[in-house]
Motif scaffolding. Structure first.
Motif, PDB file in Angstrom:
ATOM      1  N   PRO A 190      43.096  19.770  30.959  1.00  0.00           N
ATOM      2  CA  PRO A 190      43.119  19.869  29.490  1.00  0.00           C
ATOM      3  C   PRO A 190      41.955  20.674  28.925  1.00  0.00           C
ATOM      4  N   LEU A 191      40.799  20.558  29.575  1.00  0.00           N
ATOM      5  CA  LEU A 191      39.638  21.331  29.133  1.00  0.00           C
ATOM      6  C   LEU A 191      39.812  22.813  29.453  1.00  0.00           C
ATOM      7  N   LEU A 192      40.467  23.116  30.569  1.00  0.00           N
ATOM      8  CA  LEU A 192      40.766  24.510  30.894  1.00  0.00           C
ATOM      9  C   LEU A 192      41.651  25.112  29.811  1.00  0.00           C
ATOM     10  N   ASP A 193      42.659  24.362  29.384  1.00  0.00           N
ATOM     11  CA  ASP A 193      43.547  24.823  28.317  1.00  0.00           C
ATOM     12  C   ASP A 193      42.746  25.110  27.050  1.00  0.00           C
ATOM     13  N   ARG A 194      41.886  24.174  26.656  1.00  0.00           N
ATOM     14  CA  ARG A 194      41.095  24.348  25.435  1.00  0.00           C
ATOM     15  C   ARG A 194      40.089  25.490  25.555  1.00  0.00           C
ATOM     16  N   ALA A 195      39.428  25.580  26.709  1.00  0.00           N
ATOM     17  CA  ALA A 195      38.414  26.624  26.892  1.00  0.00           C
ATOM     18  C   ALA A 195      39.034  28.015  26.887  1.00  0.00           C
ATOM     19  N   THR A 196      40.164  28.165  27.573  1.00  0.00           N
ATOM     20  CA  THR A 196      40.804  29.485  27.606  1.00  0.00           C
ATOM     21  C   THR A 196      41.433  29.826  26.259  1.00  0.00           C
ATOM     22  N   ALA A 197      41.927  28.818  25.530  1.00  0.00           N
ATOM     23  CA  ALA A 197      42.462  29.079  24.188  1.00  0.00           C
ATOM     24  C   ALA A 197      41.348  29.547  23.252  1.00  0.00           C
ATOM     25  N   GLN A 198      40.184  28.913  23.356  1.00  0.00           N
ATOM     26  CA  GLN A 198      39.049  29.319  22.525  1.00  0.00           C
ATOM     27  C   GLN A 198      38.645  30.754  22.830  1.00  0.00           C
ATOM     28  N   LEU A 199      38.562  31.088  24.103  1.00  0.00           N
ATOM     29  CA  LEU A 199      38.175  32.445  24.474  1.00  0.00           C
ATOM     30  C   LEU A 199      39.254  33.447  24.074  1.00  0.00           C
ATOM     31  N   LEU A 244      32.616  27.038  17.499  1.00  0.00           N
ATOM     32  CA  LEU A 244      33.014  26.786  18.883  1.00  0.00           C
ATOM     33  C   LEU A 244      33.137  25.285  19.108  1.00  0.00           C
ATOM     34  N   ASP A 245      34.011  24.909  20.027  1.00  0.00           N
ATOM     35  CA  ASP A 245      34.299  23.508  20.347  1.00  0.00           C
ATOM     36  C   ASP A 245      33.093  22.877  21.048  1.00  0.00           C
ATOM     37  N   PRO A 246      32.386  21.947  20.396  1.00  0.00           N
ATOM     38  CA  PRO A 246      31.174  21.384  21.007  1.00  0.00           C
ATOM     39  C   PRO A 246      31.460  20.527  22.233  1.00  0.00           C
ATOM     40  N   ASP A 247      32.634  19.910  22.310  1.00  0.00           N
ATOM     41  CA  ASP A 247      32.951  19.084  23.476  1.00  0.00           C
ATOM     42  C   ASP A 247      33.026  19.926  24.750  1.00  0.00           C
ATOM     43  N   LEU A 248      33.527  21.148  24.617  1.00  0.00           N
ATOM     44  CA  LEU A 248      33.586  22.035  25.782  1.00  0.00           C
ATOM     45  C   LEU A 248      32.178  22.345  26.278  1.00  0.00           C
ATOM     46  N   GLY A 276      34.143  24.225  37.361  1.00  0.00           N
ATOM     47  CA  GLY A 276      33.275  25.399  37.344  1.00  0.00           C
ATOM     48  C   GLY A 276      33.845  26.516  36.497  1.00  0.00           C
ATOM     49  N   TYR A 277      35.160  26.677  36.535  1.00  0.00           N
ATOM     50  CA  TYR A 277      35.777  27.721  35.739  1.00  0.00           C
ATOM     51  C   TYR A 277      35.729  27.382  34.250  1.00  0.00           C
ATOM     52  N   VAL A 278      35.873  26.096  33.913  1.00  0.00           N
ATOM     53  CA  VAL A 278      35.702  25.689  32.509  1.00  0.00           C
ATOM     54  C   VAL A 278      34.280  26.011  32.056  1.00  0.00           C
ATOM     55  N   MET A 279      33.299  25.757  32.914  1.00  0.00           N
ATOM     56  CA  MET A 279      31.917  26.084  32.582  1.00  0.00           C
ATOM     57  C   MET A 279      31.765  27.586  32.340  1.00  0.00           C
ATOM     58  N   GLU A 280      32.312  28.384  33.240  1.00  0.00           N
ATOM     59  CA  GLU A 280      32.186  29.843  33.103  1.00  0.00           C
ATOM     60  C   GLU A 280      32.883  30.335  31.836  1.00  0.00           C
ATOM     61  N   THR A 281      34.088  29.853  31.596  1.00  0.00           N
ATOM     62  CA  THR A 281      34.848  30.278  30.419  1.00  0.00           C
ATOM     63  C   THR A 281      34.132  29.891  29.138  1.00  0.00           C
ATOM     64  N   THR A 282      33.602  28.677  29.097  1.00  0.00           N
ATOM     65  CA  THR A 282      32.895  28.201  27.912  1.00  0.00           C
ATOM     66  C   THR A 282      31.630  29.016  27.675  1.00  0.00           C
ATOM     67  N   THR A 283      30.924  29.322  28.737  1.00  0.00           N
ATOM     68  CA  THR A 283      29.704  30.120  28.608  1.00  0.00           C
ATOM     69  C   THR A 283      30.022  31.529  28.133  1.00  0.00           C
ATOM     70  N   ALA A 329      39.940  39.144  34.632  1.00  0.00           N
ATOM     71  CA  ALA A 329      40.009  39.015  36.091  1.00  0.00           C
ATOM     72  C   ALA A 329      39.788  37.569  36.515  1.00  0.00           C
ATOM     73  N   GLY A 330      38.920  36.850  35.803  1.00  0.00           N
ATOM     74  CA  GLY A 330      38.668  35.451  36.135  1.00  0.00           C
ATOM     75  C   GLY A 330      39.902  34.587  36.007  1.00  0.00           C
ATOM     76  N   THR A 331      40.723  34.844  34.988  1.00  0.00           N
ATOM     77  CA  THR A 331      41.960  34.068  34.860  1.00  0.00           C
ATOM     78  C   THR A 331      42.903  34.368  36.023  1.00  0.00           C
ATOM     79  N   ARG A 332      42.926  35.610  36.438  1.00  0.00           N
ATOM     80  CA  ARG A 332      43.773  35.975  37.573  1.00  0.00           C
ATOM     81  C   ARG A 332      43.268  35.304  38.849  1.00  0.00           C
ATOM     82  N   ARG A 333      41.962  35.274  38.992  1.00  0.00           N
ATOM     83  CA  ARG A 333      41.366  34.676  40.195  1.00  0.00           C
ATOM     84  C   ARG A 333      41.664  33.185  40.280  1.00  0.00           C
ATOM     85  N   ILE A 334      41.477  32.465  39.181  1.00  0.00           N
ATOM     86  CA  ILE A 334      41.687  31.015  39.228  1.00  0.00           C
ATOM     87  C   ILE A 334      43.175  30.695  39.349  1.00  0.00           C
ATOM     88  N   ALA A 335      44.044  31.581  38.864  1.00  0.00           N
ATOM     89  CA  ALA A 335      45.486  31.391  39.068  1.00  0.00           C
ATOM     90  C   ALA A 335      45.831  31.512  40.540  1.00  0.00           C
TER      91      ALA A 335
END
Length: 197
Positions: A9-18, A141-145, A119-126, A50-56
């Motif tokens: 769920p956090l991946l969904d939110r983090a990638t939506a924010q980005l 920006l979403d503070p919970d992320l 780790g990918y949520v961390m990278e995406t959020t950063t 590229a990161g989204t492709r990699r994690i997929a």
């Protein structure tokens, strides 16, 4: 990451924010600097595509390290849709609960899928913060992320584990009243553009 909750769920939110931030990049902003000194906006967006492709690929059981770390050959006008497409592929690739416990290979080693996604949520959020800073801090920006990403960063990247082999700088002092994103950025060695020496 020990005791990491389901990060999907956090991946969904983090990638939506980005994705929202990438969709807001104007043509004249692609050459702006970002707090991640190796990237301007164009290179940063190419890197996260590229990161989204990699994690997929990792989620599908493939070798994420075989995926380049930047998406070359895309025109500026294609980057936002490429990120949306990669985001959708990544979310689909991790639908099976079993992938969370499967061992996967990511740039920092062999880890359970759950830890790779954290780790990918961390990278995406950063990188969301990097882009937000570069674009003049549009919206909020979403503070919970950031809170989740900071906890992951502190566990995976202790302050003493920095140097040439780690793609993050030394911890820097966080600005007072900067909030969780400022703390996250500082832990990863980043400074707001306005305070860059």
């Amino acid at each position: 990451m020990t005791g990491t909750p389901d990060p999907r769920p956090l991946l969904d939110r983090a990638t939506a924010q980005l994705a929202r931030l990438i969709g807001g990049v104007d043509p004249g902003q692609y050459e702006l600097p970002t707090p991640c000194e190796e990237f301007d906006v164009r290179r940063l967006v190419s890197h996260v595509v590229a990161g989204t492709r990699r994690i997929a690929v990792v989620g599908e059981g493939g070798d994420g390290l075989a995926v380049p770390s930047s998406a070359e050959g895309l025109a500026d006008g294609e980057l936002a849709q490429a990120y949306e497409d990669g985001r959708a592929e990544a979310l689909k690739a991790w639908q099976d609960d079993a992938r969370l416990e499967a061992e996967v290979t990511v740039p920092w080693g062999k880890v359970p899928g759950r830890a790779a996604l954290a780790g990918y949520v961390m990278e995406t959020t950063t990188h969301s913060w990097d882009l937000w800073e570069a674009l003049g801090r549009p919206g909020t920006l979403d503070p919970d992320l950031a809170g989740f990403a900071l906890a992951v960063a502190r566990q995976a990247l202790p302050a003493e584990r920095r140097g040439p082999a780690v793609p993050f700088g030394e911890v820097v002092a966080a600005p007072q009243e900067g909030g969780p994103y400022a703390e996250l950025a500082s832990w990863l060695g980043r400074r707001p553009l306005s305070t860059r020496p």
